[in-house]
Design a protein around this motif. Sequence first.
Motif, mmCIF file in Angstrom:
data_model
loop_
_atom_site.group_PDB
_atom_site.id
_atom_site.type_symbol
_atom_site.label_atom_id
_atom_site.label_comp_id
_atom_site.label_asym_id
_atom_site.label_seq_id
_atom_site.Cartn_x
_atom_site.Cartn_y
_atom_site.Cartn_z
ATOM 1 N N GLY A 150 0.885 -1.345 -0.166
ATOM 2 C CA GLY A 150 -0.004 0.250 0.210
ATOM 3 C C GLY A 150 0.823 1.123 -0.036
ATOM 4 N N TYR A 151 1.850 1.403 0.844
ATOM 5 C CA TYR A 151 2.683 2.469 0.740
ATOM 6 C C TYR A 151 3.585 2.743 -0.203
ATOM 7 N N ALA A 152 4.169 1.555 -1.131
ATOM 8 C CA ALA A 152 4.832 1.631 -2.257
ATOM 9 C C ALA A 152 3.846 2.219 -3.331
ATOM 10 N N LEU A 153 2.663 1.653 -3.391
ATOM 11 C CA LEU A 153 1.842 2.327 -4.469
ATOM 12 C C LEU A 153 1.229 3.798 -4.116
ATOM 13 N N LEU A 154 1.165 4.118 -2.743
ATOM 14 C CA LEU A 154 0.991 5.367 -2.614
ATOM 15 C C LEU A 154 1.966 6.366 -3.055
ATOM 16 N N GLY A 155 3.280 5.948 -2.814
ATOM 17 C CA GLY A 155 4.402 7.032 -3.390
ATOM 18 C C GLY A 155 4.174 6.995 -4.956
ATOM 19 N N LEU A 156 4.102 5.764 -5.591
ATOM 20 C CA LEU A 156 3.998 5.713 -7.073
ATOM 21 C C LEU A 156 2.741 6.858 -7.466
ATOM 22 N N ALA A 157 1.624 6.585 -6.638
ATOM 23 C CA ALA A 157 0.345 7.816 -7.189
ATOM 24 C C ALA A 157 0.948 9.202 -7.039
ATOM 25 N N ALA A 158 1.741 9.542 -5.911
ATOM 26 C CA ALA A 158 2.033 10.905 -5.695
ATOM 27 C C ALA A 158 2.880 11.403 -6.675
ATOM 28 N N LEU A 159 3.889 10.401 -7.073
ATOM 29 C CA LEU A 159 5.010 11.185 -8.271
ATOM 30 C C LEU A 159 4.084 11.144 -9.462
ATOM 31 N N MET A 160 3.274 10.440 -9.735
ATOM 32 C CA MET A 160 2.360 10.424 -11.134
ATOM 33 C C MET A 160 1.586 11.788 -10.973
ATOM 34 N N GLY A 178 5.568 7.544 8.303
ATOM 35 C CA GLY A 178 5.556 6.215 9.117
ATOM 36 C C GLY A 178 4.448 5.324 8.904
ATOM 37 N N GLY A 179 4.628 3.818 9.027
ATOM 38 C CA GLY A 179 3.685 3.032 8.609
ATOM 39 C C GLY A 179 3.378 2.083 9.893
ATOM 40 N N PRO A 180 2.801 2.692 10.982
ATOM 41 C CA PRO A 180 2.769 1.834 12.145
ATOM 42 C C PRO A 180 1.800 0.470 11.660
ATOM 43 N N ALA A 181 1.722 -0.595 12.736
ATOM 44 C CA ALA A 181 1.021 -1.503 12.327
ATOM 45 C C ALA A 181 -0.451 -1.220 12.656
ATOM 46 N N ARG A 182 -0.911 -0.217 13.494
ATOM 47 C CA ARG A 182 -2.060 0.049 13.850
ATOM 48 C C ARG A 182 -2.947 0.859 12.754
ATOM 49 N N GLU A 183 -2.260 1.145 11.602
ATOM 50 C CA GLU A 183 -2.732 1.687 10.424
ATOM 51 C C GLU A 183 -2.655 0.588 9.234
ATOM 52 N N GLN A 184 -3.590 0.914 8.255
ATOM 53 C CA GLN A 184 -3.670 -0.050 7.294
ATOM 54 C C GLN A 184 -3.735 0.900 5.831
ATOM 55 N N PRO A 185 -3.075 1.031 4.847
ATOM 56 C CA PRO A 185 -3.424 1.628 3.467
ATOM 57 C C PRO A 185 -4.608 0.877 2.943
ATOM 58 N N ASP A 186 -5.408 1.655 2.306
ATOM 59 C CA ASP A 186 -6.548 0.879 1.473
ATOM 60 C C ASP A 186 -6.104 0.794 0.178
ATOM 61 N N LEU A 187 -5.914 -0.382 -0.313
ATOM 62 C CA LEU A 187 -5.510 -0.561 -1.556
ATOM 63 C C LEU A 187 -6.383 -0.354 -2.816
ATOM 64 N N LEU A 188 -7.779 -0.153 -2.529
ATOM 65 C CA LEU A 188 -8.619 0.167 -3.550
ATOM 66 C C LEU A 188 -8.608 1.537 -3.485
ATOM 67 N N LEU A 189 -8.709 2.427 -2.657
ATOM 68 C CA LEU A 189 -8.520 3.849 -2.730
ATOM 69 C C LEU A 189 -7.190 4.479 -3.239
ATOM 70 N N ILE A 190 -6.307 3.550 -2.968
ATOM 71 C CA ILE A 190 -4.968 4.192 -3.584
ATOM 72 C C ILE A 190 -4.971 3.534 -4.948
ATOM 73 N N GLY A 191 -5.659 2.546 -5.413
ATOM 74 C CA GLY A 191 -5.846 2.144 -7.033
ATOM 75 C C GLY A 191 -6.561 3.262 -7.672
ATOM 76 N N ALA A 192 -7.539 4.141 -6.904
ATOM 77 C CA ALA A 192 -8.445 5.085 -7.480
ATOM 78 C C ALA A 192 -7.602 6.386 -7.605
ATOM 79 N N ARG A 193 -6.649 6.518 -6.621
ATOM 80 C CA ARG A 193 -5.751 7.837 -6.666
ATOM 81 C C ARG A 193 -4.949 7.713 -7.902
ATOM 82 N N ILE A 194 -4.484 6.346 -8.172
ATOM 83 C CA ILE A 194 -3.605 6.278 -9.232
ATOM 84 C C ILE A 194 -4.474 6.366 -10.688
#
Length: 412
Positions: free
Chosen positions: A127-137, A178-194
């Motif tokens: 999730g965090y890797a794709l989040l950075g990809l979306a930000a750069l695009m 940071g990416g603490p264990a208590r938080e989870q990136p939403d892959l579907l929403l990140i996909g929408a951002r991409i």
Amino acid sequence: MKSFLLHLRSTPLRWFLPPLLVLDVVLILARDDFWHGLWGDTGATAQTPTLYLGMFAAGAAAWTASLRDRPEVLEPLRAMPRTSQRTELPRMLALLFIVLVPYLIGQLVAFSITARTWPPGFNQYLGYALLGLAALMLACGWGWLVGRILPSRWGPLAGAFGWVIVNLAVKSDLVVVGGPAREQPDLLLIGARIAAAVLLLGVCLWLPLGRERMLRAAVPGVAALVALTSTAVATGVSVIEPRWDSSTMLCVKGSTSICLWPEEEKYQAMAERVLARTDGLPKELLMPDKVYSLGLIRMGNHLVGDFDLDSGSEWALADGVTRAVSGTTFKACEQGGWEKYTKAGDQSVLALERWLEKRLAGGGRPEYTESGMSASQAAAIQKGMAMVDKSSAEQERWARDTVKFVLETYCA
């Protein structure tokens, strides 16, 4: 493909590829190694350089898009039989290549470090890797649009600093630290951002050549506005969500139980060390049944816990256990005792807590700095810390006497 390679070989931006690669890897490796063995923090750490890569991407995109605003360049291009989209696409792909390659290599470096132990929670890393990809695009799309609207002498600056302002002034999770264990990136929403970033880039390809025609074009202008609105909506929606499921928590048992997120299994040995140091404590210090990592317990809509290990600090764990022990030991003080204690200006409990914290942390200097302490509080902290260096018998006698004094004086 040939056009892409030709643009890649001819653009002056290619000389920035090695420095950007070095910058990305240095920013990753320069951080403390707490993220090693934690997928969430690994992905977030490798995503952090996107703030600087995005600044470059936005400025470089604006510069690239504004190059064809000159009359001597526009006339030959408009006379070419190829569509403007086909001529612009290789330039955009070359820019994306120069920006994304350093980021992806940095992610590969961080991935290789944590992959050796392969802890739970790989979805967090993804999730965090794709989040950075979306930000750069998004940065490339933003910069390209700015370069088409503003003159070439202002476009790159506006694109780069506009990107920084968006990240710093607007509350968003385009870049996380940071990416603490208590938080989870939403892959579907990140996909929408991409997808929104791809839409913005696609609209940029259809913008007419020449700034004057661009400003007069109604349909491309509306399309650009729709694309910007879509990206703004996709960016404004938080893609990092708190986790509520604690059914699979990892608990290390001893005189008490220290419960961690499954993704925090690398801290199991640390928890065992802290628990081992609770052996031999005076029986007057009452141990709680369990202490929890932050987020494992839910109270209403809030995540709570006794400690957080966001920086991997053993002192943070020792502090959490200490406060839980203090709360259990002095539970009788909840019925008005603390008011009497505070009114008397007593700092005995603070000294006791600092002694216990340092003892559970294994000694040494605290991994944090105190601030805003009064003179009496600072003296109590110093007294508690110094007590750890005395003999075990003296420490235990002092701790028993302190607990007895507070309970009998204020909480009886």
